[in-house]
Design an enzyme around this catalytic site. Structure first.
Site, PDB file in Angstrom:
ATOM      1  N   SER A   1       0.896  -1.164   0.028  1.00  0.00           N
ATOM      2  CA  SER A   1       0.083  -0.091   0.090  1.00  0.00           C
ATOM      3  C   SER A   1       0.769   1.240   0.013  1.00  0.00           C
ATOM      4  CB  SER A   1      -0.763   0.022   1.414  1.00  0.00           C
ATOM      5  OG  SER A   1      -1.553   1.375   1.384  1.00  0.00           O
TER       6      SER A   1
ATOM      7  N   TYR B   1      -1.185  -1.085  10.408  1.00  0.00           N
ATOM      8  CA  TYR B   1      -1.392  -1.370   9.097  1.00  0.00           C
ATOM      9  C   TYR B   1      -0.033  -0.644   8.149  1.00  0.00           C
ATOM     10  CZ  TYR B   1      -3.440  -1.442   4.599  1.00  0.00           C
ATOM     11  OH  TYR B   1      -3.529  -1.592   3.043  1.00  0.00           O
TER      12      TYR B   1
END
Ligand SMILES: NC(=O)c1ccc[n+]([C@@H]2O[C@H](COP(=O)([O-])OP(=O)(O)OC[C@H]3O[C@@H](n4cnc5c(N)ncnc54)[C@H](OP(=O)(O)O)[C@@H]3O)[C@@H](O)[C@H]2O)c1
Length: 260
Positions: free
Chosen positions: A140, A153
């Site tokens: 990401s 995350y």
């Protein structure tokens, strides 16, 4: 590159029951590439397999050692070599770190980091001796800088990007290609799972990517042998900016964005 031009002889995609993973399976199936679809929700996977005769299903929870071993065994099966492995399953948890559920964070690290590492090992263990193969790890843009309120995350995705870039260089010249796919905000179930559904109102339409464009970019870039795949001009520009700007300023800016 269009789906028809994909070089993959066969594929396995984790997190195939929704979002980016499901879009990847749709693209691979449209090119008639035999594909194993992995996730926990059997009904979703079976709907996918019912639409495409070249899709088979493995129901597995990749945070369990049993589920992980089952998928690693499929990748290691010499009778049905897997040419492309996509480690796509992943989730996030939004909120103040000290208030979040500890078991959930353990599962997040287990899925985003440990399972991805184990399945990458299984994939390269087969592909490097074979002198051919493709490994696509879904990371990401969140991994490029600190992300207050998405701290675990972002850290898991920083791992995925660094790990995949290292492997990319390590296997250079072997006939095997490793790519980290780093999407920005993409409309999937990720937002409801990670408690970030308010992003839909918070961020303007032009920053959002669609799952099928992310899927096509990732599959095309691993086929081309790129180390990093960053779909969308906006996010490619941001990635350049994060490489230039001081990390302290980036972390502050990221914190302001998360507060809305
Ligand atoms: N959407 C975004 O904005 C965005 C941006 C950057 C990166 N990403 C990354 O893209 C990847 C795909 O996410 P998405 O956006 O497509 O979200 P999604 O729609 O929520 O899909 C996540 C997939 O992972 C599977 N999964 C979750 N936990 C699992 C487990 N324990 N075992 C096996 N499979 C599991 C889910 O299936 P089951 O629930 O059926 O198991 C689902 O198929 C993730 O790695 C995510 O971090 C997303």
């Amino acid at each position: 590159m269009s789906a028809r031009q994909f070089p993959f002889k066969s594929a396995l995609v984790t997190g195939a029951s929704s979002g980016i993973g499901e879009a990847m399976v749709e693209l691979l199936a449209s090119a008639n590439i035999p594909t194993v679809a992995v996730a926990r929700r059997r009904d979703r996977l079976e709907e996918l397999a019912a639409r495409h005769s070249c899709v088979s299903v493995v129901v597995a929870d990749l945070t369990s050692s049993r589920g992980l071993s089952a998928v690693a065994a499929v990748i290691a099966d010499t009778a049905s070599p897997i040419d492309l492995v996509v480690n796509n399953a992943g989730f996030g948890t939004s909120g103040r770190f000290h208030e979040l559920d500890g078991d959930r964070l353990d599962n997040e690290v287990q899925l985003n980091v440990a399972a991805l590492t184990r399945l990458s090992r299984a994939a390269l263990g087969m592909m490097v001796p074979r002198g051919r193969g493709y490994l696509l790890n879904v990371s990401s843009v969140a991994g490029f800088q600190a992300a207050p309120r998405l701290a675990v995350y972002a850290a898991t995705k920083a791992y995925v990007t660094s790990f995949s870039e290292s492997l990319h260089e390590e296997v250079r010249g072997t006939g095997v290609h490793v790519t980290a796919l780093c999407p920005g905000l993409t409309r999937t179930e990720f937002q409801s799972v990670s408690n970030t559904s308010d992003y839909a109102a918070q961020y303007p339409g032009f920053v959002w990517l669609e799952a099928d464009e992310v899927a096509l970019a990732g599959l095309s870039d691993v086929a081309k042998g790129k180390a990093l795949s960053i779909p969308g001009g906006l996010y490619a520009g941001l990635a350049v900016a994060t490489g230039i700007m001081p990390r302290g300023i980036l972390g502050r800016m990221s914190g302001m964005v998360q507060r809305g």
